[in-house]
Motif scaffolding. Structure first.
Motif, PDB file in Angstrom:
ATOM      1  N   UNK A 339       0.805  -1.221   0.000  1.00 13.88           N
ATOM      2  CA  UNK A 339       0.000   0.000   0.000  1.00 13.88           C
ATOM      3  C   UNK A 339       0.840   1.275   0.000  1.00 13.88           C
ATOM      4  N   UNK A 340       2.027   1.239   0.617  1.00 16.78           N
ATOM      5  CA  UNK A 340       2.883   2.434   0.629  1.00 16.78           C
ATOM      6  C   UNK A 340       3.359   2.743  -0.786  1.00 16.78           C
ATOM      7  N   UNK A 341       3.758   1.710  -1.519  1.00 16.22           N
ATOM      8  CA  UNK A 341       4.201   1.937  -2.891  1.00 16.22           C
ATOM      9  C   UNK A 341       3.042   2.372  -3.783  1.00 16.22           C
ATOM     10  N   UNK A 342       1.851   1.831  -3.546  1.00 13.57           N
ATOM     11  CA  UNK A 342       0.675   2.273  -4.295  1.00 13.57           C
ATOM     12  C   UNK A 342       0.369   3.735  -4.004  1.00 13.57           C
ATOM     13  N   UNK A 343       0.461   4.144  -2.740  1.00 15.08           N
ATOM     14  CA  UNK A 343       0.228   5.545  -2.392  1.00 15.08           C
ATOM     15  C   UNK A 343       1.203   6.457  -3.125  1.00 15.08           C
ATOM     16  N   UNK A 344       2.457   6.058  -3.194  1.00 14.64           N
ATOM     17  CA  UNK A 344       3.453   6.860  -3.895  1.00 14.64           C
ATOM     18  C   UNK A 344       3.111   6.969  -5.380  1.00 14.64           C
ATOM     19  N   UNK A 345       2.689   5.857  -5.960  1.00  8.85           N
ATOM     20  CA  UNK A 345       2.335   5.869  -7.379  1.00  8.85           C
ATOM     21  C   UNK A 345       1.122   6.757  -7.634  1.00  8.85           C
ATOM     22  N   UNK A 346       0.150   6.738  -6.739  1.00  3.30           N
ATOM     23  CA  UNK A 346      -1.028   7.587  -6.894  1.00  3.30           C
ATOM     24  C   UNK A 346      -0.651   9.065  -6.844  1.00  3.30           C
ATOM     25  N   UNK A 347       0.216   9.416  -5.919  1.00  2.72           N
ATOM     26  CA  UNK A 347       0.640  10.818  -5.800  1.00  2.72           C
ATOM     27  C   UNK A 347       1.409  11.235  -7.045  1.00  2.72           C
ATOM     28  N   UNK A 348       2.309  10.360  -7.530  1.00  2.00           N
ATOM     29  CA  UNK A 348       3.039  10.689  -8.758  1.00  2.00           C
ATOM     30  C   UNK A 348       2.081  10.868  -9.929  1.00  2.00           C
ATOM     31  N   UNK A 349       1.052  10.032  -9.978  1.00  3.90           N
ATOM     32  CA  UNK A 349       0.109  10.100 -11.087  1.00  3.90           C
ATOM     33  C   UNK A 349      -0.664  11.417 -11.085  1.00  3.90           C
ATOM     34  N   UNK A 350      -1.199  11.821  -9.938  1.00  2.00           N
ATOM     35  CA  UNK A 350      -2.016  13.037  -9.933  1.00  2.00           C
ATOM     36  C   UNK A 350      -1.167  14.297 -10.049  1.00  2.00           C
ATOM     37  N   UNK A 351       0.134  14.180  -9.766  1.00  4.82           N
ATOM     38  CA  UNK A 351       1.029  15.326  -9.934  1.00  4.82           C
ATOM     39  C   UNK A 351       1.576  15.444 -11.362  1.00  4.82           C
ATOM     40  N   UNK A 352       1.436  14.372 -12.154  1.00  7.67           N
ATOM     41  CA  UNK A 352       1.988  14.367 -13.511  1.00  7.67           C
ATOM     42  C   UNK A 352       1.023  15.054 -14.480  1.00  7.67           C
ATOM     43  N   UNK A 353       1.518  15.632 -15.577  1.00  9.26           N
ATOM     44  CA  UNK A 353       0.631  16.192 -16.607  1.00  9.26           C
ATOM     45  C   UNK A 353      -0.257  15.094 -17.189  1.00  9.26           C
ATOM     46  N   UNK A 354      -1.574  15.319 -17.219  1.00  8.86           N
ATOM     47  CA  UNK A 354      -2.485  14.259 -17.636  1.00  8.86           C
ATOM     48  C   UNK A 354      -2.507  14.060 -19.144  1.00  8.86           C
ATOM     49  N   UNK A 355      -2.409  15.123 -19.919  1.00 10.61           N
ATOM     50  CA  UNK A 355      -2.634  15.027 -21.355  1.00 10.61           C
ATOM     51  C   UNK A 355      -1.698  14.049 -22.060  1.00 10.61           C
ATOM     52  N   UNK A 356      -0.380  14.065 -21.810  1.00 10.87           N
ATOM     53  CA  UNK A 356       0.478  13.080 -22.490  1.00 10.87           C
ATOM     54  C   UNK A 356       0.121  11.638 -22.132  1.00 10.87           C
ATOM     55  N   UNK A 357      -0.197  11.410 -20.862  1.00 11.36           N
ATOM     56  CA  UNK A 357      -0.554  10.049 -20.454  1.00 11.36           C
ATOM     57  C   UNK A 357      -1.899   9.647 -21.049  1.00 11.36           C
ATOM     58  N   UNK A 358      -2.832  10.573 -21.135  1.00 12.19           N
ATOM     59  CA  UNK A 358      -4.136  10.291 -21.728  1.00 12.19           C
ATOM     60  C   UNK A 358      -3.991   9.908 -23.192  1.00 12.19           C
ATOM     61  N   UNK A 359      -3.169  10.650 -23.929  1.00  7.13           N
ATOM     62  CA  UNK A 359      -2.957  10.336 -25.342  1.00  7.13           C
ATOM     63  C   UNK A 359      -2.297   8.965 -25.508  1.00  7.13           C
ATOM     64  N   UNK A 360      -1.342   8.654 -24.632  1.00  9.28           N
ATOM     65  CA  UNK A 360      -0.682   7.345 -24.699  1.00  9.28           C
ATOM     66  C   UNK A 360      -1.653   6.220 -24.373  1.00  9.28           C
ATOM     67  N   UNK A 361      -2.574   6.488 -23.435  1.00 12.94           N
ATOM     68  CA  UNK A 361      -3.568   5.484 -23.065  1.00 12.94           C
ATOM     69  C   UNK A 361      -4.471   5.153 -24.249  1.00 12.94           C
ATOM     70  N   UNK A 362      -4.978   6.173 -24.894  1.00 14.45           N
ATOM     71  CA  UNK A 362      -5.866   5.963 -26.041  1.00 14.45           C
ATOM     72  C   UNK A 362      -5.131   5.207 -27.152  1.00 14.45           C
ATOM     73  N   UNK A 363      -3.902   5.564 -27.394  1.00 14.65           N
ATOM     74  CA  UNK A 363      -3.130   4.910 -28.450  1.00 14.65           C
ATOM     75  C   UNK A 363      -2.905   3.436 -28.141  1.00 14.65           C
TER      76      UNK A 363
END
Length: 423
Positions: A339-363
């Motif tokens: 859970x500690x590593x998941x918490x870190x990943x969640x924080x990194x995710x919401x702090x990261x720019x969403x648009x590049x990751x969103x485009x990569x997800x769709x692709x």
């Protein structure tokens, strides 16, 4: 070709197998399949259909500990349907009681049996159960029970004329177990239904999320193997750090725990059931990320739907979900069960720019259209029938008449969704 599906993994509250069968109802007529029959557990006995698609619902008891599932346990009724429909291919979508019930009858009729491995049940259920018993008793039960389940899986799928598997890693494991005639058949996604354009800026407010706060989504059965405990522990930490909120969609044996937690923690928003794919598409497209904490999936259909919606993913680094996400810019991985590593990943995710990751997800999702899934599946059926041609048996000219009064059930709604109103 005549195809008949049976499964006990058909949930009244949704789930991957139900989504797969709903899409199968939609696509098989488009590929010219002569007849598609589904035999599904239900609360009622009824028969209904449209065009070349027919559904037999068979009333059965609820599965203990899984209130949204019922079981097909009436062999005489199933055998009667098999005789009446005389399918070329019988797809068996669950591994426990159906294979020994169905395979002998199908053999007599000359039908070919194809298994679809929708659950890594030795690792998802039996291995962890053995580990818990070992912790309580001190006896070496973990490896023993897991090994027995692996032997069961080997025997079950060796008895099939072919076995479909959605990810390569599990296919290779079945190869190591000596299971022959394996087919890699990845599942798909409706790229029009699940699309970034479904994003709704007002949805967070309607869900009760505090204005401006980031929120993540988890779509999963509320059970131990789905990693729900890991997710909730991580959310406790993440909420303190970034005021992150969680929308949890699903039902299951941990329901009482979720009800209590939701009452005590305003960051948790629980939706027990969503029957409409459009509502789910709106959630995926609007969330800041999807969390996939389970480690025993055989594909992870929710992950694929989220990717198609432009929703980046935080996922465990073990299990089948990790396979399509490895090396992708659309996802962050965390150490499974931590859970500690998941918490870190969640924080990194919401702090990261969403648009590049969103485009990569769709692709990443673009190569997984449902049309391709059923092209591959029907090719697997054809190969099975070429290897072992169906022995001719007479087909009864008349099917069961549709029930006079149709009770509204998930199966009725799924058929309407797939093929439209009418019968």
């Amino acid at each position: 070709m005549r195809v008949l599906d049976l499964t006990n993994f058909y949930s009244s509250t949704g789930g991957g197998v139900r989504s797969y069968l709903r899409q199968k109802m939609r696509w098989l007529p488009r590929f010219g399949v002569e007849r598609h029959v589904l035999v599904l557990p239900s609360s009622v006995d009824q028969t209904h259909g449209r065009g070349s698609t027919r559904i037999y619902e068979i009333a059965g008891p609820r599965v203990p500990g899984q209130p949204s599932y019922r079981a097909l346990i009436r062999p005489a009724r199933i055998w009667s349907i098999l005789r009446r429909e005389a399918p070329d291919v019988v797809e068996i979508g669950s591994p426990y009681i159906l294979p020994p019930m169905v395979i002998p009858a199908a053999r007599v009729l000359g039908s070919r049996c194809v298994g679809f491995l929708h659950s890594d049940y030795p690792r998802a259920y039996f291995g962890p159960w053995g580990d818990r018993l070992q912790a309580r008793t001190g006896l070496p039960l973990g490896r023993l029970i897991g090994g027995i389940a692996e032997c069961h899986m080997r025997a079950t799928y060796r008895a099939m004329d072919g076995t479909c598997v959605a990810v390569q890693s599990i296919l290779h494991r079945l190869e190591r177990l000596g299971v022959p005639r394996l087919y890699h058949t990845p599942l798909g996604v409706d790229l029009n239904q699940f699309h970034p354009c479904r994003r709704d800026a007002t949805l967070a407010k309607r869900l009760g999320i505090v204005d401006g706060r980031p929120w993540c989504l988890c779509v999963a059965r509320l059970s131990r193997e789905k990693g729900i405990e890991t997710l909730l522990a991580a959310m406790q930490l993440a909420h303190r750090d970034r005021r992150l909120e969680l929308v949890l969609v699903g039902d299951g044996p941990r329901r009482p725990d979720i009800v209590r937690l939701e009452a005590d923690h305003p960051w948790l928003h629980w939706i027990p059931q969503l029957d409409e794919p459009a509502c789910l598409a709106e959630l995926y497209a609007s969330a800041d990320c999807l969390v996939a904490p389970g480690v025993a999936e055989t594909f992870g259909l929710a992950v694929l739907e989220a990717l198609a919606s432009g929703c980046p993913v935080v996922a465990a680094d073990a299990g089948a979900i990790a396979e399509p996400l490895a090396g992708s810019d659309a996802a962050l991985m965390f150490e499974a069960g931590n859970p500690v590593d998941l918490q870190r990943a969640l924080v990194r995710m919401i702090d990261a720019p969403r648009q590049p990751m969103s485009a990569a997800a769709r692709e990443l999702a673009r190569g997984h259209a449902w049309e391709r899934t059923f092209e591959v599946l029907l090719a697997a059926y054809d190969d099975v029938l070429q290897r072992r041609p169906r022995r001719h048996t007479s087909r009864q000219p008349r099917a069961d008449a549709p029930s006079a009064a149709i009770t509204d059930t998930p199966a009725v709604r799924d058929l309407t969704w797939a093929l439209g109103a009418g019968s």
